[in-house]
Scaffold this motif. Structure first.
Motif, mmCIF file in Angstrom:
data_model
loop_
_atom_site.group_PDB
_atom_site.id
_atom_site.type_symbol
_atom_site.label_atom_id
_atom_site.label_comp_id
_atom_site.label_asym_id
_atom_site.label_seq_id
_atom_site.Cartn_x
_atom_site.Cartn_y
_atom_site.Cartn_z
ATOM 1 N N ILE A 2 47.600 37.609 33.064
ATOM 2 C CA ILE A 2 48.246 36.881 34.150
ATOM 3 C C ILE A 2 49.017 35.682 33.603
ATOM 4 C CG2 ILE A 2 47.833 35.590 36.283
ATOM 5 C CD1 ILE A 2 47.399 38.639 36.468
ATOM 6 N N LYS A 3 48.419 34.997 32.653
ATOM 7 C CA LYS A 3 49.096 33.844 32.053
ATOM 8 C C LYS A 3 50.388 34.283 31.371
ATOM 9 C CE LYS A 3 46.763 30.520 30.087
ATOM 10 N NZ LYS A 3 45.974 29.701 29.150
ATOM 11 N N LYS A 4 50.347 35.423 30.693
ATOM 12 C CA LYS A 4 51.534 35.939 30.010
ATOM 13 C C LYS A 4 52.625 36.324 31.017
ATOM 14 C CE LYS A 4 53.590 37.117 26.254
ATOM 15 N NZ LYS A 4 54.093 36.094 25.356
ATOM 16 N N GLY A 63 49.837 39.654 42.680
ATOM 17 C CA GLY A 63 50.481 38.546 43.376
ATOM 18 C C GLY A 63 49.514 37.407 43.660
ATOM 19 N N VAL A 64 48.306 37.751 44.085
ATOM 20 C CA VAL A 64 47.288 36.722 44.346
ATOM 21 C C VAL A 64 46.905 36.016 43.052
ATOM 22 C CG1 VAL A 64 44.890 36.365 45.066
ATOM 23 C CG2 VAL A 64 46.397 37.817 46.426
ATOM 24 N N ALA A 65 46.710 36.790 41.983
ATOM 25 C CA ALA A 65 46.360 36.189 40.698
ATOM 26 C C ALA A 65 47.478 35.278 40.193
ATOM 27 C CB ALA A 65 46.063 37.284 39.668
ATOM 28 N N LEU A 66 48.716 35.699 40.350
ATOM 29 C CA LEU A 66 49.836 34.848 39.931
ATOM 30 C C LEU A 66 49.944 33.608 40.802
ATOM 31 C CD1 LEU A 66 52.501 37.535 39.031
ATOM 32 C CD2 LEU A 66 51.613 35.780 37.505
ATOM 33 N N ARG A 67 49.655 33.735 42.093
ATOM 34 C CA ARG A 67 49.672 32.560 42.981
ATOM 35 C C ARG A 67 48.616 31.550 42.525
ATOM 36 N NH1 ARG A 67 53.154 30.351 45.965
ATOM 37 N NH2 ARG A 67 53.366 32.018 47.461
ATOM 38 N N MET A 68 47.451 32.043 42.134
ATOM 39 C CA MET A 68 46.412 31.149 41.623
ATOM 40 C C MET A 68 46.860 30.481 40.331
ATOM 41 S SD MET A 68 43.087 33.502 42.534
ATOM 42 C CE MET A 68 41.975 32.573 41.529
ATOM 43 N N GLU A 69 47.516 31.236 39.472
ATOM 44 C CA GLU A 69 48.028 30.678 38.216
ATOM 45 C C GLU A 69 49.099 29.628 38.495
ATOM 46 O OE1 GLU A 69 48.342 30.198 34.088
ATOM 47 O OE2 GLU A 69 46.856 31.323 35.219
ATOM 48 N N GLU A 70 49.981 29.902 39.444
ATOM 49 C CA GLU A 70 51.021 28.927 39.803
ATOM 50 C C GLU A 70 50.404 27.652 40.366
ATOM 51 O OE1 GLU A 70 54.128 32.465 41.050
ATOM 52 O OE2 GLU A 70 53.277 31.201 42.606
ATOM 53 N N THR A 71 49.420 27.807 41.213
ATOM 54 C CA THR A 71 48.759 26.638 41.804
ATOM 55 C C THR A 71 48.027 25.853 40.728
ATOM 56 O OG1 THR A 71 48.476 27.848 43.862
ATOM 57 C CG2 THR A 71 47.123 25.899 43.563
#
Length: 97
Positions: A2-4, A63-71
């Motif tokens: 997800i970070k990548k 999408g949820v995982a990326l939203r968490m990463e963005e937050t």
């Protein structure tokens, strides 16, 4: 992973859009297979629709995982002053993060 994806510029909105497109594509392939391959029967159309429809939950989960990463990345601002850092910590505590 997800970070990548986040570092590559992939946003949560991209994944949500891909999930919605997958649902539409699933319906479209089902309808097309049902009409174009009438000799194959409804079973083949159902398999096509289900196969592509299974992609949607994966895209939504990404999408949820990326939203968490963005937050998470938005909360970590390294150039904050002393007052801003204390305010940010207090806001995160009250927000339950």
């Amino acid at each position: 992973m997800i970070k990548k994806l986040h570092q590559m510029g992939v946003k949560s909105g991209h994944m949500y859009s891909a999930g919605l497109a997958s649902i539409a594509l699933s319906f479209g392939t089902w309808l097309m297979s049902k009409n174009a391959e009438q000799g194959a029967g409804l079973d083949r159309a159902d398999r096509w629709g289900i196969f592509i429809g299974e992609w949607a939950p994966t895209f939504f989960a990404l999408g949820v995982a990326l939203r968490m990463e963005e937050t998470h990345r938005d909360l970590e601002e390294p150039d904050m002053g002393v007052f801003d850092g204390a305010e940010s910590t207090r806001s995160r505590t009250h927000a339950g993060v």
